[in-house]
Design an enzyme around this catalytic site. Structure first.
Site, PDB file in Angstrom:
ATOM      1  N   GLU A 228      12.304  -9.740 -42.076  1.00  0.00           N
ATOM      2  CA  GLU A 228      11.395  -9.611 -43.225  1.00  0.00           C
ATOM      3  C   GLU A 228      12.072 -10.004 -44.548  1.00  0.00           C
ATOM      4  OE1 GLU A 228       8.432  -6.099 -41.652  1.00  0.00           O
ATOM      5  OE2 GLU A 228      10.299  -5.478 -42.604  1.00  0.00           O
ATOM      6  N   GLU A 302       5.293  -7.983 -35.069  1.00  0.00           N
ATOM      7  CA  GLU A 302       5.025  -6.541 -35.147  1.00  0.00           C
ATOM      8  C   GLU A 302       3.533  -6.317 -35.330  1.00  0.00           C
ATOM      9  OE1 GLU A 302       7.324  -4.402 -38.012  1.00  0.00           O
ATOM     10  OE2 GLU A 302       9.251  -5.178 -37.289  1.00  0.00           O
TER      11      GLU A 302
END
Length: 654
Positions: A228, A302
């Site tokens: 991320e 995710e």
């Protein structure tokens, strides 16, 4: 995105024949309809065709490893993944080995396989694997290689997420706290000190990972580059550096990045497949991704089926029907996905991270996450819904459901002995003597690596009262000798010291409640007293500093202390000792500490984690695998005041 279009019931006889009979003639065919953004859905009102047969694509059955996980794009069809040259859709689920007792790894992995998943994903926590510079730990519960090989044995592929930063609601996002000893350190950048530390860590870690790759006969089919970074994005050279660091050390499998939908462009690097993180199926989620790589298959790294909790907040839950609907859309749209979390596990010890949105909030001990399996590995409504869904689209029948691990409620424990913190100090390691306060990470202990977790006690003599000012991370109890004066935290920095007639010992007990694991705030996570301590703006000096790490060796030293019978009530920090009696075959249970205030629980020397009266979590998971037959030593370190009984229950209260 709105509800997918439904097939009209006003159909010609030819359309009826196609919809209901063609799937019976052509295996793998499913009636589909395309929406406005080109995503494909199977008619949810019809019985899904059994579309996928991957029985020949498992780590044990696939012998030819010349072609790994790849992407393909052909005219007239959507881009897709192939594995071993065969079309492949990733049904992934996250389990973190470091959050699950090793004795239960097989149970959790078997349940992942029995649900219908074909891939395991896991993070790798740098801070746990290298607690001190150059001192690596891949043993016991941190045996990454054993976990990955067990997944292969069970028939699961693996996507590895080695960081170095992983977020994961773990302390400092998985970065070791000794990095913060450098006052100029800039984490997650190409700052020289950070890169040098990553290089040494990767030299060790990746040498363990390389033999586990698909092309070497192992189960690892893809490796994630950092984590991320798009939401951080402070150094354009950093992600290419991490990519190069992996390649140079022998990673040959497919590389991917992982970002939220708004920051995928910032986190992407050339030559690496971009994946996204979502909590639902929305048209807008794929817009930036399609601009970036329209000729690549979509991968959801995710899919959040729940969320984590923080102390003082609400218990977060996700809707099982929404989870089922979203995963169904992924499948019928031929989108690969990873369920985060399939099984969350537990933030044992001082593992938990924290959030900061104007105020520091520690992540709770339970990482249940309202996942597909509970914290204790039990089935949920989400599990059964997903298993039914996967069973309807897979050609081969699913494995039988593994049996549940039994739970028990044991007799209550009334602590028999206690040891006030002040009485324990003489049995600890030699304190640090310093003219000024030293933050936890910079204490000259642990071979120069400082202190990572736990508590620090600062003592100095004062001879007058006034306005005390101190910068505290994260919370502190202030005492004059043994009398409590009040609390300090990152918002409350001042406290009045009453007038005193003779010199007293000022004691400041600081707790590290978990370092922030996300955002630029990770740069500012030094714990303890940071900066000078003043009374009426006059700096104090001459500090005696005790490190309270609460490790196994810490408690071994306390065995030489003189413990006393527990009084009716006691105010102040203290250790409480009792015996939990179980039968000859210990079972999982949950500690209930409703009459206690705040602290940590230890069973046979293992740190179960933090408990707190502020909730939402009311019980601590106690794995039966950590219990001995018959008698078990239980110690509470209670910060505020004594409670009555330590109880157990066979059901969690989260």
């Amino acid at each position: 995105m709105g509800t997918p279009r439904r097939f009209s019931w006003c159909l010609s006889w030819k359309r009826i024949l196609c919809i209901f009979f063609v799937p019976l003639i052509l295996p793998g065919f499913a009636p589909r309809v395309k929406d406005k953004v080109g995503l494909i859905y199977t008619n949810a009102q019809l019985q899904p065709a059994r579309m996928f047969n991957w029985s020949h694509l498992t780590p044990l059955t696939l012998k030819d490893r010349s072609v790994g996980l790849e992407t393909e794009s052909r005219v007239g069809s959507k881009p897709y993944f192939t594995l071993g040259g065969h079309k492949f859709l990733i049904f992934g689920g996250s389990i973190h080995y470091f959050r699950v007792p090793r004795e239960y790894w097989r149970d959790r992995l078997l349940k992942l396989k029995a649900c219908g998943f074909n891939t395991l994903t896991t993070y790798v926590p740098w801070n746990l694997h290298e607690p001190e510079r150059g001192k690596f730990d891949f043993s016991g519960n941190l045996d990454l290689e054993a976990f990955v090989l067990m997944a292969a044995e069970i028939g699961l592929w693996v996507i590895l997420r080695p960081g170095p930063y992983i977020c994961s609601e773990i302390d400092l996002g998985g970065l070791p706290s000794w990095l913060l000893q450098d006052p100029k350190m800039i984490l997650r950048t190409t700052y020289k000190g950070f890169v040098e530390a990553v290089d040494k860590y990767f030299d060790h870690l990746i040498s363990r990972v390389v033999p586990l790759q698909y092309h070497r006969g192992g189960p690892i089919i893809a490796v994630q580059v950092e984590n991320e970074y798009g939401s951080f994005a402070k150094d354009k050279d950093y992600m290419p550096y991490v990519q190069k660091a992996l390649l140079e050390r022998g990673i040959v499998e497919l590389l991917v990045t992982s970002d939220d939908t708004e920051n995928v462009l910032k986190g992407h690097i050339k030559g690496v497949l971009a994946t996204i993180n979502v909590n639902t199926f929305e048209k807008s989620a794929f817009e930036q991704l399609s601009l970036l790589q329209s000729n690549k298959p979509i991968m959801i790294m995710e899919f959040w089926v729940g969320w984590f909790d923080t102390w003082g907040g609400e218990h977060m839950v996700g809707n099982p029907e929404d989870v089922e609907e979203t995963v169904s859309k992924f499948i019928t749209s031929e989108i690969s996905f990873n369920v985060y979390m399939f099984h969350g596990g537990t933030n044992f010890g001082f593992m938990n991270g924290a959030t900061y949105f104007g105020r520091h909030r520690a992540v709770v001990t339970s990482y249940d996450y309202d996942a597909v399996l509970t914290e204790a590995g039990d089935y949920t409504e989400k599990y059964f819904k997903l298993r039914r869904l996967f069973g309807s689209v897979l050609v081969m029948p699913l494995p039988a459901l593994p049996k549940l691990i039994p739970k028990a409620k044991y007799p209550s424990v009334k602590p028999s002995l206690y040891l006030p913190l002040w009485d324990a100090l003489q049995y600890l390691n030699e304190p640090v003597i310093s003219n000024t306060p030293v933050n936890m990470e910079n204490l000259p202990i642990n071979s120069g690596n400082g202190q990572s977790y736990g508590f620090v006690l600062y003592e100095t003599s004062i001879c007058s009262g006034g306005s005390l000012h101190a910068n505290v991370q994260d919370t502190a109890q202030v005492f004059l000798n043994e009398i409590s004066l009040g609390l300090l935290d990152d918002h409350t920095k001042e406290l009045n010291i009453p007038k005193i007639k003779e010199c007293r010992l000022l004691r400041i007990l600081v707790e590290n409640q978990g370092r922030v694991n996300f955002s630029w705030k990770i740069q500012d996570q030094r714990k303890g007293l940071t900066g000078s301590v003043t009374i009426n703006n006059v700096p104090l000096n001459g500090f005696v500093i005790y490190s309270l790490e609460m490790t196994m060796s810490f408690f071994e030293r306390l065995r030489f202390a003189t413990w006393r019978p527990v009084p009716k009530s006691y105010l102040g920090p203290a250790f409480y000792l009792g015996t939990l009696k179980v039968d000859s075959s210990p079972k999982d249970t949950f500690l209930s500490l409703l009459t206690w205030n705040s602290g940590f629980a230890f069973i046979n020397g293992c740190n179960l984690g933090r408990y707190s009266i502020i909730g939402p979590q009311e019980t601590l998971y106690l794995p039966g695998a950590w219990l001995h037959p018959e008698d078990n030593e239980i110690i509470l370190f209670e910060k505020r005041k004594s409670g009555s009984y330590i109880q157990t229950t066979n059901e969690p209260m989260l």
